[in-house]
Design a protein around this motif. Structure first.
Motif, PDB file in Angstrom:
ATOM      1  N   ILE A   1       0.836  -1.204   0.000  1.00 33.89           N
ATOM      2  CA  ILE A   1       0.000   0.000   0.000  1.00 33.89           C
ATOM      3  C   ILE A   1       0.867   1.247   0.000  1.00 33.89           C
ATOM      4  O   ILE A   1       0.626   2.191  -0.771  1.00 33.89           O
ATOM      5  CB  ILE A   1      -0.947   0.000   1.221  1.00 33.89           C
ATOM      6  CG1 ILE A   1      -2.019  -1.079   1.058  1.00 33.89           C
ATOM      7  CG2 ILE A   1      -1.596   1.377   1.401  1.00 33.89           C
ATOM      8  CD1 ILE A   1      -2.807  -1.331   2.329  1.00 33.89           C
ATOM      9  N   MET A   2       1.884   1.279   0.839  1.00 33.27           N
ATOM     10  CA  MET A   2       2.763   2.443   0.916  1.00 33.27           C
ATOM     11  C   MET A   2       3.461   2.680  -0.420  1.00 33.27           C
ATOM     12  O   MET A   2       3.618   3.817  -0.859  1.00 33.27           O
ATOM     13  CB  MET A   2       3.778   2.264   2.042  1.00 33.27           C
ATOM     14  CG  MET A   2       3.169   2.334   3.432  1.00 33.27           C
ATOM     15  SD  MET A   2       4.372   2.041   4.753  1.00 33.27           S
ATOM     16  CE  MET A   2       5.505   3.411   4.491  1.00 33.27           C
ATOM     17  N   ARG A   3       3.862   1.602  -1.072  1.00 29.57           N
ATOM     18  CA  ARG A   3       4.512   1.739  -2.375  1.00 29.57           C
ATOM     19  C   ARG A   3       3.538   2.307  -3.402  1.00 29.57           C
ATOM     20  O   ARG A   3       3.873   3.198  -4.183  1.00 29.57           O
ATOM     21  CB  ARG A   3       5.035   0.369  -2.836  1.00 29.57           C
ATOM     22  CG  ARG A   3       5.759   0.432  -4.197  1.00 29.57           C
ATOM     23  CD  ARG A   3       6.224  -0.934  -4.644  1.00 29.57           C
ATOM     24  NE  ARG A   3       5.087  -1.827  -4.893  1.00 29.57           N
ATOM     25  CZ  ARG A   3       4.776  -2.872  -4.159  1.00 29.57           C
ATOM     26  NH1 ARG A   3       5.496  -3.173  -3.089  1.00 29.57           N
ATOM     27  NH2 ARG A   3       3.738  -3.639  -4.466  1.00 29.57           N
ATOM     28  N   ASP A   4       2.314   1.776  -3.403  1.00 28.56           N
ATOM     29  CA  ASP A   4       1.332   2.187  -4.411  1.00 28.56           C
ATOM     30  C   ASP A   4       0.930   3.648  -4.279  1.00 28.56           C
ATOM     31  O   ASP A   4       0.720   4.336  -5.288  1.00 28.56           O
ATOM     32  CB  ASP A   4       0.088   1.304  -4.327  1.00 28.56           C
ATOM     33  CG  ASP A   4       0.343  -0.096  -4.874  1.00 28.56           C
ATOM     34  OD1 ASP A   4       1.387  -0.299  -5.509  1.00 28.56           O
ATOM     35  OD2 ASP A   4      -0.512  -0.972  -4.663  1.00 28.56           O
ATOM     36  N   VAL A   5       0.766   4.132  -3.056  1.00 31.84           N
ATOM     37  CA  VAL A   5       0.314   5.514  -2.877  1.00 31.84           C
ATOM     38  C   VAL A   5       1.474   6.485  -2.734  1.00 31.84           C
ATOM     39  O   VAL A   5       1.272   7.685  -2.567  1.00 31.84           O
ATOM     40  CB  VAL A   5      -0.632   5.644  -1.658  1.00 31.84           C
ATOM     41  CG1 VAL A   5      -1.841   4.763  -1.825  1.00 31.84           C
ATOM     42  CG2 VAL A   5       0.101   5.339  -0.345  1.00 31.84           C
TER      43      VAL A   5
END
Length: 256
Positions: free
Chosen positions: A230-234
């Motif tokens: 999630i952190m990578r995607d956003v």
């Protein structure tokens, strides 16, 4: 998603460019540098019909291009709603139309529905910052709100070549740092699964991984794997920032 994370990392640059644009509008108007033929009276931003008339005047005169920044909230964007059909017609007629907007106004303005139906006629990019409305026509006329955010209660049209050229360059910088609508929609769909939304809610609340994993009812290892993705995607650097990004994307409105 690498391109999306890169775009998110440039969010501060987008915001800086837009702040500069607001300052430039104020400078151009306050110094009365626009030519008499292109100068228009100050219009209260609360006067929706008057704002719409000024914007429509620019749309009607466009021959080559229109660069539009939608205001960051639905309430502030209301004056342009009656003109969205005309904006699409202009784009379908071959005039280059670029629209920069925040995630909050995509659905309320009907832009998502039009994009999915293929009826937009112009390109949209999404910036996760609070936007101030601006229209630039053919790189020679502009209309926008003057003054700082807390004081910018008026808007004006002006045509000083130097100011409009600078505004156009600032728009180009903000546009380059924004996320294409298709990429934004891919991200939203990817993050809209129930498990991911629940994890985002835990991140926004500041829960530790142990607590979050128990509440979501997954193993700690699985929880941390989801958090990393999630952190990578956003494009977030911290867990809390990931939760904030999700709020900006409109993903957490139904999460408790």
């Amino acid at each position: 998603m690498a391109e999306l994370s890169k775009a998110n990392a440039r969010a501060d640059g987008v915001e800086h460019a837009l702040v500069q644009a607001g300052e430039l509008i104020e400078s151009a108007v306050s110094m009365h540098r626009s030519t008499p033929a292109e100068r228009s009276p100050m219009v209260p931003v609360s006067d929706g019909p008057a704002v719409a008339r000024e914007i429509e005047a620019l749309l009607d005169r466009a021959e080559r291009s229109l660069s539009v920044i939608m205001p960051g909230t639905f309430e502030r964007a209301k004056p342009i709603i009656p003109l969205l059909g005309k904006l699409s017609a202009i784009g379908h007629a071959g005039i280059a139309v670029r629209v920069l907007c925040s995630p909050e106004v995509l659905a309320p303005l009907g832009l998502l529905a039009a994009a999915r139906q293929g009826t937009l006629g112009y390109e949209i990019r999404v910036a996760e910052v609070d936007l101030r409305g601006l229209v630039i026509m053919d790189r020679r006329l502009a209309f926008g709100r003057t003054g700082p955010e807390r004081e910018g209660r008026y808007a004006s049209r002006f045509g000083d070549p130097g100011s409009v050229r600078a505004l156009d360059l600032m728009f180009a910088g903000a546009w380059a740092g924004a996320i294409p609508l298709a990429e934004h929609l891919k991200l939203v769909e990817r993050l809209r699964t129930e498990s991911v939304r629940l994890i985002l809610g835990r991140l926004r609340a500041g829960h530790t991984d142990d607590v979050g994993a128990r509440q979501v009812q997954v193993s700690l290892r699985t929880y941390r794997r989801h958090v990393a993705a999630i952190m990578r995607d956003v494009g977030a650097n911290t867990r809390f920032q990931a939760g904030v990004r999700a709020v900006e994307l409109g993903l957490l409105s139904d999460v408790t």
